[in-house]
Design an enzyme around this catalytic site. Structure first.
Site, mmCIF file in Angstrom:
data_model
loop_
_atom_site.group_PDB
_atom_site.id
_atom_site.type_symbol
_atom_site.label_atom_id
_atom_site.label_comp_id
_atom_site.label_asym_id
_atom_site.label_seq_id
_atom_site.Cartn_x
_atom_site.Cartn_y
_atom_site.Cartn_z
ATOM 1 N N CYS A 72 -7.713 -1.581 3.879
ATOM 2 C CA CYS A 72 -8.392 -2.641 4.609
ATOM 3 C C CYS A 72 -9.279 -2.016 5.674
ATOM 4 O O CYS A 72 -8.814 -1.206 6.471
ATOM 5 C CB CYS A 72 -7.358 -3.567 5.261
ATOM 6 N N HIS A 75 0.879 -1.167 0.000
ATOM 7 C CA HIS A 75 0.000 0.000 0.000
ATOM 8 C C HIS A 75 0.921 1.223 0.000
ATOM 9 O O HIS A 75 2.116 1.100 0.237
ATOM 10 C CB HIS A 75 -0.933 -0.048 1.221
HETATM 11 P P1 HMG Z 1 -16.735 -14.658 12.633
HETATM 12 O O1 HMG Z 1 -17.860 -13.750 12.987
HETATM 13 O O2 HMG Z 1 -15.737 -15.008 13.698
HETATM 14 O O3 HMG Z 1 -17.228 -15.986 11.897
HETATM 15 O O4 HMG Z 1 -15.973 -14.009 11.409
HETATM 16 P P2 HMG Z 1 -18.130 -17.176 12.296
HETATM 17 O O5 HMG Z 1 -17.508 -18.402 11.770
HETATM 18 O O6 HMG Z 1 -18.508 -17.101 13.758
HETATM 19 O O7 HMG Z 1 -19.440 -16.869 11.422
HETATM 20 C C1 HMG Z 1 -20.252 -15.737 11.667
HETATM 21 C C2 HMG Z 1 -21.208 -15.569 10.495
HETATM 22 O O8 HMG Z 1 -20.465 -15.310 9.301
HETATM 23 C C3 HMG Z 1 -22.015 -16.825 10.206
HETATM 24 O O9 HMG Z 1 -23.246 -16.384 9.650
HETATM 25 C C4 HMG Z 1 -21.232 -17.508 9.120
HETATM 26 O O10 HMG Z 1 -22.020 -18.356 8.321
HETATM 27 C C5 HMG Z 1 -20.740 -16.312 8.308
HETATM 28 P P3 HMG Z 1 -24.564 -16.272 10.552
HETATM 29 O O11 HMG Z 1 -24.765 -17.657 11.101
HETATM 30 O O12 HMG Z 1 -24.246 -15.270 11.640
HETATM 31 O O13 HMG Z 1 -25.601 -15.812 9.594
HETATM 32 N N1 HMG Z 1 -19.534 -16.600 7.562
HETATM 33 C C6 HMG Z 1 -19.386 -16.339 6.251
HETATM 34 N N2 HMG Z 1 -20.218 -15.779 5.348
HETATM 35 C C7 HMG Z 1 -19.747 -15.671 4.088
HETATM 36 N N3 HMG Z 1 -18.515 -16.059 3.715
HETATM 37 C C8 HMG Z 1 -17.667 -16.610 4.582
HETATM 38 C C9 HMG Z 1 -18.103 -16.769 5.921
HETATM 39 N N4 HMG Z 1 -17.511 -17.270 7.021
HETATM 40 C C10 HMG Z 1 -18.405 -17.175 8.016
HETATM 41 N N5 HMG Z 1 -16.461 -16.985 4.185
HETATM 42 C C11 HMG Z 1 -14.690 -14.202 9.403
HETATM 43 C C12 HMG Z 1 -14.844 -14.637 10.849
HETATM 44 C C13 HMG Z 1 -13.349 -14.651 8.926
HETATM 45 C C14 HMG Z 1 -15.805 -14.805 8.560
HETATM 46 C C15 HMG Z 1 -14.816 -12.644 9.376
HETATM 47 O O14 HMG Z 1 -13.941 -12.125 10.318
HETATM 48 C C16 HMG Z 1 -14.512 -12.060 8.033
HETATM 49 O O15 HMG Z 1 -15.230 -12.287 7.068
HETATM 50 N N6 HMG Z 1 -13.429 -11.248 7.939
HETATM 51 C C17 HMG Z 1 -12.993 -10.692 6.681
HETATM 52 C C18 HMG Z 1 -12.245 -9.421 6.915
HETATM 53 C C19 HMG Z 1 -11.765 -8.878 5.585
HETATM 54 O O16 HMG Z 1 -12.257 -9.252 4.536
HETATM 55 N N7 HMG Z 1 -10.784 -7.958 5.641
HETATM 56 C C20 HMG Z 1 -10.266 -7.357 4.441
HETATM 57 C C21 HMG Z 1 -9.476 -8.313 3.604
HETATM 58 S S1 HMG Z 1 -7.834 -8.614 4.224
HETATM 59 C C22 HMG Z 1 -6.887 -7.364 3.520
HETATM 60 O O17 HMG Z 1 -7.403 -6.447 2.949
HETATM 61 C C23 HMG Z 1 -5.401 -7.492 3.595
HETATM 62 C C24 HMG Z 1 -4.766 -7.870 2.245
HETATM 63 O O18 HMG Z 1 -5.119 -6.962 1.227
HETATM 64 C C25 HMG Z 1 -3.238 -7.894 2.388
HETATM 65 C C26 HMG Z 1 -2.735 -6.633 3.097
HETATM 66 O O19 HMG Z 1 -2.814 -5.540 2.517
HETATM 67 O O20 HMG Z 1 -2.293 -6.796 4.244
HETATM 68 C C27 HMG Z 1 -5.214 -9.273 1.802
HETATM 69 MG MG MG Z 2 -4.114 -5.044 0.884
#
Ligand code: HMG
Ligand code: MG
Length: 298
Positions: free
Chosen positions: A240, A209
């Site tokens: 992010c 970034h």
């Molecule tokens: P959680 O709340 O701990 O998950 O989140 P959970 O397992 O307890 O599930 C909670 C709810 O989420 C449930 O639904 C699951 O079914 C659903 P409910 O029963 O409440 O209706 N769920 C999902 N739904 C869709 N797709 C899924 C999924 N998994 C569970 N895959 C979790 C844990 C990982 C899901 C959450 O924290 C999350 O989605 N985080 C994503 C954060 C994110 O996307 N951040 C940005 C991307 S990373 C980034 O940008 C960095 C990068 O660019 C590199 C850099 O620059 O460093 C890559």
């Molecule tokens: Mg990134």
């Protein structure tokens, strides 16, 4: 020009670029951006994130985007996935590559994916197994490889330790990330020197970034270490939602022009890329920049 002057640019705009926007960006605009980027000649486009829509609402249409994005020969459409649920949905929608993501910082991992680093690695095991059954490669991101918005400077050893665990799981590429865009060339050099003790340079990618305006200087250091894969986002979009202060990714046009100037081949048509970047910025310009991280985790 010799083969070893070739660099691959991985376009992450449709995922990392758009995930931080608060305004709903239409599925059609996302598909339009992916098509323009494909026209520009990118061979790898990270197109969507199969994450929880509660955590990242902007990616809620991931399934439609991945299913409808046009397939082209020589183009790989990849999906960011945090767990098996996301991996299964991404594969079902036709993702050709997956990317799992964890971090060298415990605090950031907790804020971003609501688990410890160790738990994240456990979560990835079924993802790697599923991908292997489908013959799909998996990239592993190491976020906050140098700096963390919560913990400050990160010991290069921590980044290496996480990268090693991702390789041991079966990841075929490791992307080390400067998540908040604050890394310095010195920090990048120290981190790469450590990671390269155990990981072959051919499978290392750098994801910068550009918050501090040092991304190109960091690219130069990485090139010096022989890195040949760099991420960037059309128009420098990105950030992010769970990393306060994270601003845009290194812009694809800026990166491509810099690489050309240094004599590297990247295969991108600059006129077409300009069109894609103009479109990306138009899509974004009507949207106030997202800033408040949503606190959903433990
Ligand atoms: P959680 O709340 O701990 O998950 O989140 P959970 O397992 O307890 O599930 C909670 C709810 O989420 C449930 O639904 C699951 O079914 C659903 P409910 O029963 O409440 O209706 N769920 C999902 N739904 C869709 N797709 C899924 C999924 N998994 C569970 N895959 C979790 C844990 C990982 C899901 C959450 O924290 C999350 O989605 N985080 C994503 C954060 C994110 O996307 N951040 C940005 C991307 S990373 C980034 O940008 C960095 C990068 O660019 C590199 C850099 O620059 O460093 C890559
Ligand atoms: Mg990134």
């Amino acid at each position: 020009m010799s083969e070893d002057r070739k660099v691959t640019i991985v376009e992450v705009g449709p995922r990392d670029g758009l995930q931080n926007e608060t305004r709903v960006i239409s599925t059609e605009d996302k598909l339009g951006l992916i098509a323009l980027l494909a026209d520009a000649g990118f061979s790898r486009i990270e197109s969507a994130a199969f994450v929880s829509p509660r955590w990242v609402p902007q990616m809620a249409d991931h399934h439609v985007v991945m299913r409808r994005a046009e397939r082209r020969p020589g183009l790989v459409l990849s999906a960011l996935v945090p767990n098996e649920k996301g991996a299964a949905a991404a594969i079902e929608a036709g993702a050709q590559e997956l990317a799992v993501f964890t971090s060298a910082s415990e605090t950031f991992t907790l804020k971003n994916i609501n688990c410890t680093i160790k738990e994240s690695i456990e979560r990835f095991k079924p993802v790697l197994a599923l991908a292997a059954r489908h013959g799909i490669p998996v990239r592993g991101y190491v976020s906050c490889a140098m700096d963390c918005p919560f913990e400050g400077p990160i010991n290069p050893w921590s980044a290496r330790s996480v990268a090693d665990r991702l390789v041991a799981l079966g990841c075929t590429e490791i992307a080390v990330a400067d998540t908040i865009g604050c890394a310095t060339p010195d920090g990048v050099g120290k981190m790469l020197a450590e990671i390269l003790k155990s990981i072959p340079v051919s499978i290392l990618a750098c994801h910068f970034h550009d918050t501090s305006g040092l991304a190109l200087a960091n690219v130069d250091v990485a090139l010096g270490y022989g890195i040949g894969i760099f991420d960037s986002a059309a128009g420098g979009l990105g950030g992010c939602p769970y990393a306060p202060g994270a601003s845009g990714n290194l812009a694809s046009g800026v990166l491509a022009r810099h690489l050309t100037m240094l004599g590297y081949q990247h295969g991108i048509d600059m006129a077409r890329l300009d069109e894609a970047e103009t479109f990306a910025l138009q899509v974004k310009s009507v949207s106030p920049k997202a800033s408040k991280p949503r606190a959903l985790g433990r």
